[in-house]
Design an enzyme around this catalytic site. Structure first.
Site, PDB file in Angstrom:
ATOM      1  N   ASP A  70     -36.794  38.458  18.829  1.00  0.00           N
ATOM      2  CA  ASP A  70     -36.915  38.987  20.186  1.00  0.00           C
ATOM      3  C   ASP A  70     -35.676  38.649  21.005  1.00  0.00           C
ATOM      4  OD1 ASP A  70     -37.845  36.262  19.998  1.00  0.00           O
ATOM      5  OD2 ASP A  70     -38.558  36.411  22.062  1.00  0.00           O
ATOM      6  N   GLU A 135     -39.739  33.736  21.126  1.00  0.00           N
ATOM      7  CA  GLU A 135     -38.986  32.558  21.571  1.00  0.00           C
ATOM      8  C   GLU A 135     -38.437  32.746  22.980  1.00  0.00           C
ATOM      9  OE1 GLU A 135     -35.717  29.712  22.156  1.00  0.00           O
ATOM     10  OE2 GLU A 135     -35.646  31.900  22.250  1.00  0.00           O
TER      11      GLU A 135
END
Length: 378
Positions: A70, A135
């Site tokens: 991500d 994250e």
């Protein structure tokens, strides 16, 4: 040094608009590459978060590469010189969201594993990759949930390398061998609202809190140690009042944060803060949020292998550091004996026109492969 395979894979990943917590197909690309070289692939989705655990081998030692697919939102796309999810080579650099943080590192993990397993199919120990897609978000359903799953079935990591962008000026200049803990407080000081012309009928919480806040900002929390700077306290937000100039506020809101070393604990810091507030006889409410415990890998086999690999591939001596923010290392360290973060230069992360030096891409992949040879070959 030429490495078209790593560059091509990095571009594939960067082209996916995987804004946290969405993976947008990145882990499918990763799984296909790893499955082709003998990894067993396990999808571990939790909530909206995709997680991947890939392992090759069953014996110790286990070396794990960890990272996230991500990325943060690109911001105003019109301000980018080239589209954020269209990886673009320009003036010796590769541009795109995730180039530095941290899709290029993942590409380097994979091609390092491909070359290493092709050259040494019967290496000693096991290889793994732990990849998440949250994250950059709240981190609730990503690495921490995978770690819980692995711990419940008794899997232990001997060496973990997280591909976070750690270099400050040039590739290889810095290795993170730990991170400070992060503890936040949301404090409300209660007073009594009233007319500003009649202060004897009110109790101004700003005035009441000022001596305590001054003491908190001046407090010496610890001395740090050989790896950590002293624990730091910072006020991030403070608010009181109705907006009117003739009203004494009824309450004061203060938000603050500790970045703390292993010389202090969250519990000890909480106790010391509350003792100061009580010393000043304040009426207050205080809510705590612990974002991460401090963790440390002391100089040992993993740090030595990483420094030696960087010296061989980049001709520089890497420094060990625990500076910066938090990372998923705070979760993985619970099941990892030794853990470091090692990746590209971090100067453009989360910025418009995020980029990485093209020349750094093959070198980073070579560093990872060099570490594998040093730790997994007899």
């Amino acid at each position: 040094m030429t490495d078209t395979a790593t560059l091509h894979l990095a571009k594939q990943l960067i082209a996916q608009p995987s804004i946290t917590p969405h993976d947008h197909g990145c882990q499918d690309i990763i799984a296909e590459r790893l499955r082709a070289i003998g990894f067993t692939i396990e999808d571990l989705p939790f909530g909206r978060t995709r997680n991947l655990w890939a392992r090759r081998g069953s014996s110790a030692p286990l070396l794990c590469f960890a990272g996230h697919t991500d990325v943060v939102p690109p911001g105003p796309e019109a301000e980018w010189t080239s589209p954020p999810f269209q990886p673009t080579e320009r003036q010796g650099k590769l541009y795109g969201r995730g180039t530095a943080d941290m899709k290029t590192s993942i590409a380097c993990f994979i091609t390092a594993c491909e070359r290493f397993t092709a050259a040494h199919p019967h290496f000693s120990g096991s290889l793994a990759l732990l990849i998440t897609s949250d994250e950059e978000g709240d981190g609730r359903d990503g690495t921490t949930r995978v770690v819980d799953t692995l711990r419940a079935r008794g899997e232990h990591i001997d060496y973990c390398i997280i591909g976070e962008p750690t270099a400050e000026h040039t590739l290889g200049d810095t290795i993170k061998n730990g991170r400070r803990g992060s503890l936040s407080g949301s404090l409300t000081i209660h007073g009594k609202q009233g007319h500003i012309a009649y202060p004897h009928l009110a109790a101004n919480p700003v005035h009441l809190a000022a001596p305590a806040l001054a003491q908190l900002t001046a407090e010496h929390w610890d001395n740090g140690n050989a790896y950590f700077p002293p624990t730091g306290f910072q006020i991030s937000n403070i608010h009181a009042g109705t907006g009117a100039t003739n009203v004494i506020p009824g309450s004061l809101s203060v938000q603050f944060n500790f970045r703390f070393s292993t010389e202090s604990s969250a519990q000890s810091l909480q106790q010391r803060v509350e003792a100061i507030l009580q010393q000043h006889r304040l009426s207050y409410n205080l809510q705590w949020q612990l974002s991460g415990q401090p963790f440390l890998t002391e100089a040992g086999r993993l740090t030595q292998a990483a420094q030696a690999a960087i010296a061989e591939e980049c001709r520089i001596q890497a420094a060990l550091s625990t500076g910066g923010g938090t990372s998923d290392g705070r979760f993985i360290k619970a099941i990892a004996s030794e853990l470091i973060e090692l990746g590209p230069v971090n100067q453009s992360i989360h910025q418009i026109d995020e980029h990485i030096e093209l020349a750094a891409i093959p070198r980073l992949s070579a560093i990872y492969e060099n570490i594998l040879r040093r730790l997994l070959l007899d």
